[in-house]
Design a protein around this motif. Structure first.
Motif, PDB file in Angstrom:
ATOM      1  N   GLY A 163      32.805  37.142  34.582  1.00  0.00           N
ATOM      2  CA  GLY A 163      32.178  36.072  35.272  1.00  0.00           C
ATOM      3  C   GLY A 163      33.136  34.893  35.238  1.00  0.00           C
ATOM      4  O   GLY A 163      33.578  34.625  37.015  1.00  0.00           O
ATOM      5  N   ASN A 164      34.222  34.752  34.642  1.00  0.00           N
ATOM      6  CA  ASN A 164      35.667  33.750  34.841  1.00  0.00           C
ATOM      7  C   ASN A 164      36.023  34.736  35.584  1.00  0.00           C
ATOM      8  O   ASN A 164      36.933  33.947  36.793  1.00  0.00           O
ATOM      9  CB  ASN A 164      35.923  33.556  33.571  1.00  0.00           C
ATOM     10  CG  ASN A 164      35.185  32.155  32.839  1.00  0.00           C
ATOM     11  OD1 ASN A 164      34.772  31.833  33.232  1.00  0.00           O
ATOM     12  ND2 ASN A 164      35.458  32.426  31.363  1.00  0.00           N
ATOM     13  N   ILE A 165      36.213  35.427  36.102  1.00  0.00           N
ATOM     14  CA  ILE A 165      38.019  35.979  36.543  1.00  0.00           C
ATOM     15  C   ILE A 165      36.800  36.396  37.655  1.00  0.00           C
ATOM     16  O   ILE A 165      37.579  36.451  38.761  1.00  0.00           O
ATOM     17  CB  ILE A 165      38.326  37.229  36.042  1.00  0.00           C
ATOM     18  CG1 ILE A 165      38.773  37.480  35.056  1.00  0.00           C
ATOM     19  CG2 ILE A 165      39.327  38.332  37.579  1.00  0.00           C
ATOM     20  CD1 ILE A 165      38.940  38.799  34.068  1.00  0.00           C
ATOM     21  N   ALA A 166      36.261  36.401  37.614  1.00  0.00           N
ATOM     22  CA  ALA A 166      35.499  37.265  39.175  1.00  0.00           C
ATOM     23  C   ALA A 166      35.053  35.353  40.304  1.00  0.00           C
ATOM     24  O   ALA A 166      35.493  35.506  40.753  1.00  0.00           O
ATOM     25  CB  ALA A 166      34.012  37.632  39.238  1.00  0.00           C
ATOM     26  N   ALA A 167      34.489  34.744  39.005  1.00  0.00           N
ATOM     27  CA  ALA A 167      34.815  33.246  40.394  1.00  0.00           C
ATOM     28  C   ALA A 167      36.359  32.988  40.495  1.00  0.00           C
ATOM     29  O   ALA A 167      36.577  32.317  41.222  1.00  0.00           O
ATOM     30  CB  ALA A 167      34.064  32.409  38.938  1.00  0.00           C
ATOM     31  N   MET A 168      37.148  33.047  39.312  1.00  0.00           N
ATOM     32  CA  MET A 168      38.332  32.257  40.123  1.00  0.00           C
ATOM     33  C   MET A 168      39.329  33.055  41.517  1.00  0.00           C
ATOM     34  O   MET A 168      40.421  32.776  42.002  1.00  0.00           O
ATOM     35  CB  MET A 168      39.826  32.861  38.870  1.00  0.00           C
ATOM     36  CG  MET A 168      39.584  31.954  37.214  1.00  0.00           C
ATOM     37  SD  MET A 168      39.906  29.968  38.086  1.00  0.00           S
ATOM     38  CE  MET A 168      42.203  30.879  38.172  1.00  0.00           C
ATOM     39  N   ARG A 169      38.565  34.451  40.967  1.00  0.00           N
ATOM     40  CA  ARG A 169      38.999  35.167  42.751  1.00  0.00           C
ATOM     41  C   ARG A 169      37.760  34.637  43.228  1.00  0.00           C
ATOM     42  O   ARG A 169      38.108  35.767  44.548  1.00  0.00           O
ATOM     43  CB  ARG A 169      38.993  37.014  42.708  1.00  0.00           C
ATOM     44  CG  ARG A 169      40.357  37.213  41.148  1.00  0.00           C
ATOM     45  CD  ARG A 169      40.046  38.312  40.845  1.00  0.00           C
ATOM     46  NE  ARG A 169      41.687  39.252  39.314  1.00  0.00           N
ATOM     47  CZ  ARG A 169      41.519  39.867  39.533  1.00  0.00           C
ATOM     48  NH1 ARG A 169      41.364  41.081  39.459  1.00  0.00           N
ATOM     49  NH2 ARG A 169      42.289  39.896  38.303  1.00  0.00           N
ATOM     50  N   GLN A 170      36.971  34.053  43.434  1.00  0.00           N
ATOM     51  CA  GLN A 170      36.129  33.707  44.684  1.00  0.00           C
ATOM     52  C   GLN A 170      35.337  34.800  44.844  1.00  0.00           C
ATOM     53  O   GLN A 170      34.686  35.163  46.222  1.00  0.00           O
ATOM     54  CB  GLN A 170      37.072  32.972  45.794  1.00  0.00           C
ATOM     55  CG  GLN A 170      37.775  31.476  45.361  1.00  0.00           C
ATOM     56  CD  GLN A 170      36.766  30.766  44.663  1.00  0.00           C
ATOM     57  OE1 GLN A 170      35.860  29.196  45.743  1.00  0.00           O
ATOM     58  NE2 GLN A 170      36.050  30.383  43.271  1.00  0.00           N
ATOM     59  N   VAL A 171      35.008  35.787  43.559  1.00  0.00           N
ATOM     60  CA  VAL A 171      33.885  37.042  44.268  1.00  0.00           C
ATOM     61  C   VAL A 171      32.543  36.418  43.492  1.00  0.00           C
ATOM     62  O   VAL A 171      32.355  36.256  42.321  1.00  0.00           O
ATOM     63  CB  VAL A 171      34.195  38.134  42.902  1.00  0.00           C
ATOM     64  CG1 VAL A 171      33.392  39.202  43.951  1.00  0.00           C
ATOM     65  CG2 VAL A 171      36.155  38.091  44.087  1.00  0.00           C
ATOM     66  N   LYS A 172      31.579  36.882  44.649  1.00  0.00           N
ATOM     67  CA  LYS A 172      30.589  36.263  44.386  1.00  0.00           C
ATOM     68  C   LYS A 172      29.802  37.868  43.528  1.00  0.00           C
ATOM     69  O   LYS A 172      29.471  38.455  43.800  1.00  0.00           O
ATOM     70  CB  LYS A 172      29.365  35.814  45.243  1.00  0.00           C
ATOM     71  CG  LYS A 172      28.390  35.244  45.012  1.00  0.00           C
ATOM     72  CD  LYS A 172      27.606  34.718  46.253  1.00  0.00           C
ATOM     73  CE  LYS A 172      25.784  34.615  45.651  1.00  0.00           C
ATOM     74  NZ  LYS A 172      25.263  33.686  45.450  1.00  0.00           N
ATOM     75  N   LEU A 173      29.653  37.246  42.519  1.00  0.00           N
ATOM     76  CA  LEU A 173      28.062  38.706  41.827  1.00  0.00           C
ATOM     77  C   LEU A 173      26.800  38.039  41.991  1.00  0.00           C
ATOM     78  O   LEU A 173      26.171  37.010  41.681  1.00  0.00           O
ATOM     79  CB  LEU A 173      28.213  38.384  40.067  1.00  0.00           C
ATOM     80  CG  LEU A 173      29.901  38.405  39.772  1.00  0.00           C
ATOM     81  CD1 LEU A 173      30.469  38.279  38.078  1.00  0.00           C
ATOM     82  CD2 LEU A 173      30.419  39.293  40.128  1.00  0.00           C
ATOM     83  N   HIS A 174      26.631  39.407  41.862  1.00  0.00           N
ATOM     84  CA  HIS A 174      24.822  39.220  41.839  1.00  0.00           C
ATOM     85  C   HIS A 174      24.192  39.732  40.438  1.00  0.00           C
ATOM     86  O   HIS A 174      23.659  38.928  40.270  1.00  0.00           O
ATOM     87  CB  HIS A 174      23.959  40.088  43.058  1.00  0.00           C
ATOM     88  CG  HIS A 174      24.607  40.142  44.701  1.00  0.00           C
ATOM     89  ND1 HIS A 174      24.386  38.589  44.989  1.00  0.00           N
ATOM     90  CD2 HIS A 174      25.545  41.076  45.553  1.00  0.00           C
ATOM     91  CE1 HIS A 174      24.442  39.128  46.451  1.00  0.00           C
ATOM     92  NE2 HIS A 174      25.698  39.362  46.132  1.00  0.00           N
ATOM     93  N   SER A 175      24.447  40.594  40.105  1.00  0.00           N
ATOM     94  CA  SER A 175      24.476  41.521  38.658  1.00  0.00           C
ATOM     95  C   SER A 175      25.069  42.344  38.091  1.00  0.00           C
ATOM     96  O   SER A 175      27.044  42.052  38.020  1.00  0.00           O
ATOM     97  CB  SER A 175      23.019  42.296  38.731  1.00  0.00           C
ATOM     98  OG  SER A 175      23.773  43.283  39.478  1.00  0.00           O
ATOM     99  N   VAL A 176      25.411  41.574  36.603  1.00  0.00           N
ATOM    100  CA  VAL A 176      26.494  42.513  35.638  1.00  0.00           C
ATOM    101  C   VAL A 176      25.954  43.323  34.670  1.00  0.00           C
ATOM    102  O   VAL A 176      24.989  42.495  33.843  1.00  0.00           O
ATOM    103  CB  VAL A 176      27.941  41.673  34.966  1.00  0.00           C
ATOM    104  CG1 VAL A 176      28.349  42.690  34.005  1.00  0.00           C
ATOM    105  CG2 VAL A 176      28.695  40.940  36.274  1.00  0.00           C
TER     106      VAL A 176
END
Length: 193
Positions: free
Chosen positions: A108-121
């Motif tokens: 969650g943190n790394i995706a947010a820092m890379r500005q990648v919107k997540l839909h599910s994990v």
């Protein structure tokens, strides 16, 4: 001839992560590394048989004592097939949960820092254990897991390669993965009450 400056857009909060605050925290810790020294605590009590409760109220971090916003507790026990009352998950299941939670938080943190919107994990973690070791029936068998497998299903607004790289970066930065794969010194003291 003129030189134009291209500014990158500011990172914004994403996936429930306050990125501006996170980036500011990285800057502060970078200038004062002692802020990053933390000591986490757990307090356990035996309830009956193989049933226990572990509580988490506070910890030391950011150069001072901290409190969780509420007290947390987890119940541990063995299932009936292992002579417990099944009042909670087994300690080894808690270990799998800790690995899952740590890696998922990192994603969650790394995706947010890379500005990648997540839909599910979604996580699936399994650990193999031969109880002949812990039961003392075979001294050649270790007491703990002989292997752990983690699988992540991740969906987001990025290519499969980028999403996979986020998972691998989470593994590289995970405290729980580090403890499991590199070990950590543990001291035990018994004090008569």
């Amino acid at each position: 001839m003129t030189t134009a400056t291209i500014e990158k857009p500011a990172r914004v909060a994403m996936n429930g992560v306050d990125i501006p605050t996170f980036v500011a925290t990285l800057g502060v810790v970078g200038q004062n590394p002692e802020i990053a020294h933390f000591t986490f605590r757990a307090s356990g009590e035996w309830l009956s048989g193989t049933h226990s409760r572990t509580s988490f109220e506070g910890f030391f971090g950011a150069m001072g004592e901290q409190k969780h916003r509420q007290s947390y507790a987890i119940e541990g026990d063995h299932p009936q097939v292992l002579c417990g009352a099944d009042n909670g998950v087994t300690p080894v299941e808690m270990l799998l949960a800790a690995l899952s939670a740590c890696l998922t938080a990192g994603i969650g943190n790394i995706a947010a820092m890379r500005q990648v919107k997540l839909h599910s994990v979604e996580t699936s973690i399994e650990g193999d254990i031969d109880l002949n070791g812990i039961l003392g029936l075979d001294k050649s068998v270790r007491n703990g897991f002989s292997g752990i497998r983690a699988t992540f299903r991740i969906k987001g607004e990025a290519s499969d390669e980028v999403l996979e790289a986020i998972v691998h970066q989470s593994v590289a930065r995970s405290a729980v993965f580090d403890v499991l794969t590199n070990g950590v010194p543990v001291t035990v003291a018994a004090i008569a009450a």
